[in-house]
Design an enzyme around this catalytic site. Structure first.
Site, PDB file in Angstrom:
ATOM      1  N   ARG A 126     -53.289 -99.987  26.351  1.00  0.00           N
ATOM      2  CA  ARG A 126     -52.165-101.165  27.298  1.00  0.00           C
ATOM      3  C   ARG A 126     -51.363-101.448  26.736  1.00  0.00           C
ATOM      4  NH1 ARG A 126     -55.726-100.490  31.135  1.00  0.00           N
ATOM      5  NH2 ARG A 126     -56.842-101.927  31.914  1.00  0.00           N
ATOM      6  N   GLU A 129     -45.732-103.087  33.408  1.00  0.00           N
ATOM      7  CA  GLU A 129     -45.672-101.968  34.280  1.00  0.00           C
ATOM      8  C   GLU A 129     -45.551-102.355  35.604  1.00  0.00           C
ATOM      9  OE1 GLU A 129     -49.593-100.349  33.837  1.00  0.00           O
ATOM     10  OE2 GLU A 129     -49.433-100.006  31.968  1.00  0.00           O
ATOM     11  N   ILE A 155     -64.731 -94.495  25.622  1.00  0.00           N
ATOM     12  CA  ILE A 155     -63.657 -93.764  25.392  1.00  0.00           C
ATOM     13  C   ILE A 155     -63.199 -92.546  24.197  1.00  0.00           C
ATOM     14  CG2 ILE A 155     -61.399 -93.097  26.758  1.00  0.00           C
ATOM     15  CD1 ILE A 155     -62.131 -95.986  28.460  1.00  0.00           C
ATOM     16  N   HIS A 164     -49.429 -94.414  34.200  1.00  0.00           N
ATOM     17  CA  HIS A 164     -50.959 -94.987  34.376  1.00  0.00           C
ATOM     18  C   HIS A 164     -52.077 -94.755  35.020  1.00  0.00           C
ATOM     19  CE1 HIS A 164     -52.793 -99.146  33.481  1.00  0.00           C
ATOM     20  NE2 HIS A 164     -54.314 -97.948  33.235  1.00  0.00           N
ATOM     21  N   ASP A 178     -49.538 -93.889  28.838  1.00  0.00           N
ATOM     22  CA  ASP A 178     -49.190 -94.051  30.114  1.00  0.00           C
ATOM     23  C   ASP A 178     -49.489 -95.262  30.239  1.00  0.00           C
ATOM     24  OD1 ASP A 178     -50.922 -92.904  31.959  1.00  0.00           O
ATOM     25  OD2 ASP A 178     -52.526 -93.581  31.840  1.00  0.00           O
ATOM     26  N   SER A 234     -65.793-102.429  13.145  1.00  0.00           N
ATOM     27  CA  SER A 234     -67.166-102.006  12.344  1.00  0.00           C
ATOM     28  C   SER A 234     -67.208-100.709  12.202  1.00  0.00           C
ATOM     29  CB  SER A 234     -68.479-103.201  12.000  1.00  0.00           C
ATOM     30  OG  SER A 234     -68.712-102.870  12.942  1.00  0.00           O
ATOM     31  N   LEU A 270     -63.165 -97.081  18.504  1.00  0.00           N
ATOM     32  CA  LEU A 270     -64.056 -95.578  18.849  1.00  0.00           C
ATOM     33  C   LEU A 270     -65.178 -96.674  20.043  1.00  0.00           C
ATOM     34  CD1 LEU A 270     -63.577 -92.893  17.779  1.00  0.00           C
ATOM     35  CD2 LEU A 270     -66.020 -93.446  16.539  1.00  0.00           C
ATOM     36  N   GLY A 271     -64.457 -97.293  20.784  1.00  0.00           N
ATOM     37  CA  GLY A 271     -65.781 -96.773  21.922  1.00  0.00           C
ATOM     38  C   GLY A 271     -65.993 -96.227  22.791  1.00  0.00           C
TER      39      GLY A 271
HETATM   40  C1  8YV Z   1     -56.733 -98.653  36.318  1.00  0.00           C
HETATM   41  C2  8YV Z   1     -57.190 -98.944  33.671  1.00  0.00           C
HETATM   42  O1  8YV Z   1     -55.948 -97.740  36.157  1.00  0.00           O
HETATM   43  O2  8YV Z   1     -60.138 -99.705  33.986  1.00  0.00           O
HETATM   44  C3  8YV Z   1     -59.445 -99.194  33.324  1.00  0.00           C
HETATM   45  O3  8YV Z   1     -59.137-100.206  32.754  1.00  0.00           O
HETATM   46  O4  8YV Z   1     -56.638 -99.442  33.082  1.00  0.00           O
HETATM   47  C4  8YV Z   1     -58.041 -98.231  35.066  1.00  0.00           C
HETATM   48  O5  8YV Z   1     -58.907 -97.490  34.950  1.00  0.00           O
HETATM   49  C5  8YV Z   1     -57.212 -99.786  36.848  1.00  0.00           C
HETATM   50  O6  8YV Z   1     -58.197-100.768  36.725  1.00  0.00           O
HETATM   51  C6  8YV Z   1     -56.177 -99.866  38.285  1.00  0.00           C
HETATM   52  O7  8YV Z   1     -56.425-101.440  38.390  1.00  0.00           O
END
Ligand code: 8YV
Length: 312
Positions: A222, A251, A145, A269, A246, A166, A142-143
């Site tokens: 990731r 990749e 994003i 992605h 995603d 935490s 829960l950062g």
């Molecule tokens: C991008 C990401 O695809 O911000 C990130 O951590 O995975 C994506 O926003 C990536 O950084 C592109 O290089």
């Protein structure tokens, strides 16, 4: 890297275009000793001591993306090299995509689109889909994003819980001290943790089993956070109900086994990949480099670099 970044860097600096070189090693041997700053896409591969050896004058790595798991920020710090990333400017965009992917996965939107395009509608109705209604959503991480995802889900009227290092005082979502506990209390698991060794394969066969046969996994963080083989096995066996991904292990290569499964949605992605957000990320890459070489502190140093953020 957006063209705007390249243009802005060229205005201010001598820009060496490593990505255009047919013999990168020879090129690095020639210009490496003069290079003081690096703008790096996280898609370019791992940036670690092998790079630092070839760039002895390197002071700063401005990484394009919020996740910097491909940059060895500790090894950089030990050589006095500051690492910056692009937090903040992509949170809302990535959260939008996460919710879009969740709905696409549950309501089978891409499959329904294929159904229409392939001319199958006149022959019969599209099969009924699972639903978001009545589901409990667990967020792993829960950062900024994760919180943006949770805020959106509030509006969808589904309960949200989370697991992280935490509990956080600023939110009222239910906290679970372990990932298995969160998963057991969730019908949807959304992974939003950073990559790297600390989160590698957090989501394994046991977690997937706990998610249950109607459970859905959404991964926008990731590929390394999920044991991809275990995920393929769980999907094939019907141990979980579906997945929206995603991000992947290797990749841009997506295993045929995943492509062959109907109840998954696979994206290349694209979490942050709108024109506006990639431009904002690129601008932050440029701003960090400019600030540094103007002798003002780097704007968004990663935690491992905080003590180095001031050049003089
Ligand atoms: C991008 C990401 O695809 O911000 C990130 O951590 O995975 C994506 O926003 C990536 O950084 C592109 O290089």
């Amino acid at each position: 890297m957006p063209a705007s970044v390249i243009a802005a860097l060229e205005e201010r600096f001598v820009l060496h275009r490593l990505w255009e070189q047919s013999d990168p090693d020879a090129f690095l041997a020639a210009v490496g000793p003069d290079v003081r700053g690096m703008a790096a896409s996280t898609l370019a591969g791992t940036i670690d001591a092998r790079w630092f050896d070839r760039l002895p004058a390197l002071e700063i790595i401005a990484s394009f993306g919020v996740g910097y798991d491909k940059v060895d920020a500790n090894a950089a710090a030990s050589r006095g090299i500051v690492v910056t990333n692009t937090p903040g400017v992509l949170d809302e965009e990535v959260a939008d995509l996460a919710v879009g992917l969740l709905l696409a996965t549950l309501r089978r939107i891409p499959q329904a689109d294929r159904f229409v395009r392939e001319g199958r509608w006149p022959a019969g109705h599209f099969p009924l889909s699972p639903t978001l209604r009545g589901r409990r959503v667990g967020i792993l991480g829960l950062g900024a994003i994760g919180k943006a995802v949770a805020r959106r889900l509030d509006a969808f009227g589904v309960p949200v819980a989370y697991h992280g290092r935490s509990p956080q005082k600023s939110v009222s979502y239910e906290y679970h001290a372990t990932l298995p506990a969160l998963t057991a209390a969730s019908d949807v698991l959304i992974a939003v943790v950073p990559g790297g060794s600390g989160t590698r394969h957090l989501i394994d066969a046991t977690v997937l089993e706990a998610l249950g046969k109607n459970g859905v996994l959404i991964n926008i963080s990731r590929g390394s956070v999920v044991n991809q083989d275990a995920l393929v096995a769980a999907l094939q066996a019907g141990t979980i109900g579906g997945a929206g991904l995603d991000v992947f292990d290797d990749e841009p290569n997506v295993p045929e086994a995943l492509i062959a499964i109907e109840n998954v949605v696979l994206l290349p992605h694209i979490g942050s990949a709108s024109d506006a957000t990639r431009t904002a990320m690129g601008q932050l890459v440029v701003d960090n480099l400019q600030a540094w070489f103007d002798d003002t502190p780097a704007i968004t140093p990663v935690p491992e670099s905080l003590h180095l953020a001031r050049r003089r």
